[in-house]
Enzyme design. Sequence first.
Site, PDB file in Angstrom:
ATOM      1  N   ASP A  13      39.896  45.062  50.460  1.00 24.53           N
ATOM      2  CA  ASP A  13      41.237  45.090  49.702  1.00 24.53           C
ATOM      3  C   ASP A  13      42.150  44.540  50.555  1.00 24.53           C
ATOM      4  O   ASP A  13      43.492  44.939  50.545  1.00 24.53           O
ATOM      5  CB  ASP A  13      41.531  46.595  49.273  1.00 24.53           C
ATOM      6  CG  ASP A  13      40.512  47.251  48.623  1.00 24.53           C
ATOM      7  OD1 ASP A  13      40.000  46.443  47.706  1.00 24.53           O
ATOM      8  OD2 ASP A  13      40.042  48.164  48.686  1.00 24.53           O
ATOM      9  N   HIS A  41      38.820  40.832  43.229  1.00 26.54           N
ATOM     10  CA  HIS A  41      40.077  40.472  43.569  1.00 26.54           C
ATOM     11  C   HIS A  41      40.761  39.743  42.511  1.00 26.54           C
ATOM     12  O   HIS A  41      40.176  39.305  41.703  1.00 26.54           O
ATOM     13  CB  HIS A  41      39.732  39.511  45.091  1.00 26.54           C
ATOM     14  CG  HIS A  41      39.247  38.247  44.907  1.00 26.54           C
ATOM     15  ND1 HIS A  41      38.011  38.038  45.560  1.00 26.54           N
ATOM     16  CD2 HIS A  41      39.242  37.259  43.954  1.00 26.54           C
ATOM     17  CE1 HIS A  41      37.564  36.925  45.303  1.00 26.54           C
ATOM     18  NE2 HIS A  41      38.005  36.348  44.574  1.00 26.54           N
ATOM     19  N   THR A  42      42.058  39.942  42.610  1.00 24.05           N
ATOM     20  CA  THR A  42      42.967  39.445  41.517  1.00 24.05           C
ATOM     21  C   THR A  42      43.647  38.003  42.176  1.00 24.05           C
ATOM     22  O   THR A  42      43.997  37.903  43.459  1.00 24.05           O
ATOM     23  CB  THR A  42      44.003  40.224  41.171  1.00 24.05           C
ATOM     24  OG1 THR A  42      43.284  41.687  41.101  1.00 24.05           O
ATOM     25  CG2 THR A  42      44.902  39.797  40.234  1.00 24.05           C
ATOM     26  N   ARG A 304      41.102  53.108  41.287  1.00 25.37           N
ATOM     27  CA  ARG A 304      41.358  54.136  42.263  1.00 25.37           C
ATOM     28  C   ARG A 304      42.411  53.791  43.233  1.00 25.37           C
ATOM     29  O   ARG A 304      42.589  52.881  43.637  1.00 25.37           O
ATOM     30  CB  ARG A 304      40.095  54.568  43.234  1.00 25.37           C
ATOM     31  CG  ARG A 304      39.159  54.957  42.478  1.00 25.37           C
ATOM     32  CD  ARG A 304      37.685  55.385  43.555  1.00 25.37           C
ATOM     33  NE  ARG A 304      37.090  54.344  43.900  1.00 25.37           N
ATOM     34  CZ  ARG A 304      35.857  54.506  44.628  1.00 25.37           C
ATOM     35  NH1 ARG A 304      35.558  55.693  44.919  1.00 25.37           N
ATOM     36  NH2 ARG A 304      35.300  53.580  44.955  1.00 25.37           N
TER      37      ARG A 304
END
Length: 428
Positions: A13, A41-42, A304
């Site tokens: 992340d 991932h964005t 989360r």
Amino acid sequence: MSVTVIVGAQWGDEGKGKITDYLAERSEVVVRYQGGNNAGHTVEKDGVQYKLHLIPSGILYPDKICVIGNGVVVDPSALLKEIEDLKAKGVEVKEDNLKISDRAHVVFPYHIKEDELEEKGKGDEDLGTTKKGIGPCYRDKTERIGIRMCDLMNAEVFREKLKKNLERKNKIFKDIYGEDGFDFEQIFETYREYAERLRPYVTDTSVLLYNLAKEGKKILFEGAQGTLLDLDFGTYPYVTASHPVAGGATIGAGIGPTMIDNVIGVVKAYTTRVGKGPFPTELKDEIGDFLREKGYEYGTTTGRPRRCGWIDIVMLRYAVRVSGITSLALTKLDTLTGLEKIKICTGYKINGKIIEDFPASLEELKMCEPIYEEMEGWSENIQDVRSFEDLPLNAKKYVKRLEELVGVEFSIISVGPEREETIVLRNF
């Protein structure tokens, strides 16, 4: 030849998606080499947000070749959904720009059920997996009963292997968990349909990558998760089932180590962790809440909330060492804007003894007290800054101090979520 590997230098992340997207635009081939759809991932491009789990972010550029390597475990249902979602947003996905290794192992419904039941059985000692069947699929690979893409493409081979596996798995579900198993014909027919839909993309990607590298193509390998989640070098057992370190690219894509030219470690300006496990610099106060909300620290795959803490130099030096990181990319520097004081963990103490190297023992790591160095924060908005010189003085001091402590320079600094909100310190 230019072959670059991107690795996460923390617990995943780190913002690898944005850095990969930036470098993918300047590459010709983009490769995933480990993990599965447990990673995510964005990427934002032209005002549209794309959430990618299996397909490399190079897919957003029509002239790039994207490769899912042999080290990736592929859930065909998840992959096909990702392909359809991309197509619905106008992204071209075809056999020319997406290649899947014929050696990649396949995730089945029984893997997902195993994952769920095993986590449930561990109670309070669960590992916090994403329950996507990734670990059980890698386990089958190690036990040499896994089913690969090349098997899936051959109906008779697939039939025999699936039959044997289901007999074994259904017995485990019944005898150990008292649960119903799976119907052979239903899985067989469903996965035969998946096979035909995926067939155009499946090839020997190791040969493909070797030839592309020999032609001098710019190749970018993107790791999922992060160094501290590596099966060998992570905080075991709170790790993933694969090897996100740079060495994982050689095994997970079939290229030789001498072909790698650069390793870029992606590091957040603070530290986050999802799930359980020791976290020496964790902040369980209003600053931790500030980082979580301002940095929107919620998992791409699971949603989360992430645990947040100060940046950890012991961890970063460790990541640099085990992956041979040649430069760093700093992300989310803008999230620190507004904090009066910023702390850097420069070492650990256990019962008064200073620890400079990241310990293998979880018990030792739990005992580690962070040694902090405090720096002044900044209040200026930095999202429009495009050169290092234009950053606020205290932001520059923070970055320079990190470089001094880690011993590796930054090549990229991200000052916002958008692609253009980036300071580039080195040409690629």
